[in-house]
Scaffold this active site. Sequence first.
Site, mmCIF file in Angstrom:
data_model
loop_
_atom_site.group_PDB
_atom_site.id
_atom_site.type_symbol
_atom_site.label_atom_id
_atom_site.label_comp_id
_atom_site.label_asym_id
_atom_site.label_seq_id
_atom_site.Cartn_x
_atom_site.Cartn_y
_atom_site.Cartn_z
ATOM 1 N N ASP A 75 0.830 -1.216 0.000
ATOM 2 C CA ASP A 75 0.000 0.000 0.000
ATOM 3 C C ASP A 75 0.861 1.261 0.000
ATOM 4 O O ASP A 75 0.349 2.357 -0.183
ATOM 5 C CB ASP A 75 -0.916 -0.011 1.228
ATOM 6 C CG ASP A 75 -1.951 1.113 1.200
ATOM 7 O OD1 ASP A 75 -2.424 1.439 0.089
ATOM 8 O OD2 ASP A 75 -2.280 1.662 2.256
ATOM 9 N N SER A 86 -7.135 5.626 0.157
ATOM 10 C CA SER A 86 -7.468 4.390 -0.553
ATOM 11 C C SER A 86 -8.840 3.900 -0.102
ATOM 12 O O SER A 86 -9.172 3.933 1.091
ATOM 13 C CB SER A 86 -6.395 3.341 -0.323
ATOM 14 O OG SER A 86 -5.834 3.461 0.952
ATOM 15 N N GLN A 145 -5.936 -1.417 -6.373
ATOM 16 C CA GLN A 145 -6.516 -0.494 -5.392
ATOM 17 C C GLN A 145 -7.248 0.623 -6.117
ATOM 18 O O GLN A 145 -6.786 1.106 -7.154
ATOM 19 C CB GLN A 145 -5.398 0.115 -4.545
ATOM 20 C CG GLN A 145 -5.873 1.097 -3.514
ATOM 21 C CD GLN A 145 -4.760 1.569 -2.569
ATOM 22 O OE1 GLN A 145 -4.304 2.701 -2.677
ATOM 23 N NE2 GLN A 145 -4.308 0.693 -1.676
#
Length: 337
Positions: free
Chosen positions: A251, A272, A322
Amino acid sequence: MAERERGGSTNNCDHSGDTEPPKSPEDESSERPEAQYTQDLKSVLITSVLNLEKLDVDLYRGTHHWVPRSQRLFGGQIVGQALVAAAASVSDNLYAHSLHCYFVRAGDPKVPVLYQVDRTRDGRSFTVRSVRAIQHGQPILICQASFHMLQPSPLQHQFTMPVVPQPEDLLTVEELIHRYLSKPDLAKKSRQGLNKLLANEVPIEIKPVHPPHFYRLPAAELRKLFWVRARGYIGEGNMKLHCCVAAYVSDYAFLGTALLPYPNYRAQFSASLDHAMWFHNTFRSDEWMLYECESPWAGGSRGLVQGRLWRRDGVLAASCSQEGVLRVKLVTEPSKL
Ligand SMILES: CCCC(=O)SCCNC(=O)CCNC(=O)[C@H](O)C(C)(C)COP(=O)(O)OP(=O)(O)OC[C@H]1O[C@@H](n2cnc3c(N)ncnc32)[C@H](O)[C@@H]1OP(=O)(O)O
């Protein structure tokens, strides 16, 4: 490893007795001699971040290490901890093959996160867990993770890893920043910004393939490529733990990929919304992996990013996706990273 009270810890990161997945010859990656690892400090990711405290059956508590400037919890930390909690209830012969998460509320860095695991199904070869990460009595993340028993198959293919310079030929982000800081004509504001970046205690090491131009507008680059690994030593350990570390790592700076085609815009608000991962092969998260990130689409204040984590021997270790919310403003200076 610091022992936690009340029933011990989850990741039990030493896992020295754990069964390892069978390895094919190409799985044997030994880029640093073991002797060199032992001189390194154990990764804080396994001693602290992913070392959850067990409160009760299928209930864990996680604390924070590094908190981004946004002062909301780092998404990778919540996903990594959720996967640790999920993995704790599946048997040793099952390996995470995918996870799907929604970040439904911003995480509060002032309080710990509780992880509640639901044993959704134990099948013959697949096992599914649902995890809710909770703060202030409300979910901040919902995560579904699936685990699979290794089953060999003649079907086997993958993309080819991009050809890039080796990590030994590249500088870390910190080294690049020091290089900028050594410039005597660097503006005071830029110097302050770079010093703030240096003070970040991110538990991962990064070597960008295309070093960022911290204070100049970069040419529109549509793909982000960087070598990444956990700081410190983790060891062969067990594959479940390396997947949890990879979830954390995956991430980091991921959503920013959707801003690459827009050097004249800076995010005013970005977060996100979801995160998905698929684990394909064994890997060590404390060894250099190439993270190849690209953004196939942006629109409607959202951006989609996709990533591939490559072992340095060219084996595709994991894929990630994502979507994030991106609210931007026009600027004349590029973002600082
Ligand atoms: C890039 C770092 C990667 C990460 O790790 S991010 C961390 C993991 N992800 C997260 O924490 C996301 C967690 N989820 C959430 O916070 C929420 O679900 C999420 C995504 C904000 C959506 O919640 P909503 O209630 O629908 O929020 P919202 O979008 O209406 O408002 C959020 C903030 O944006 C603002 N906003 C809304 N519409 C806007 C507009 N048109 N232009 C500019 N700003 C706007 C709104 O005021 C709010 O700001 P604030 O939070 O009140 O300061």
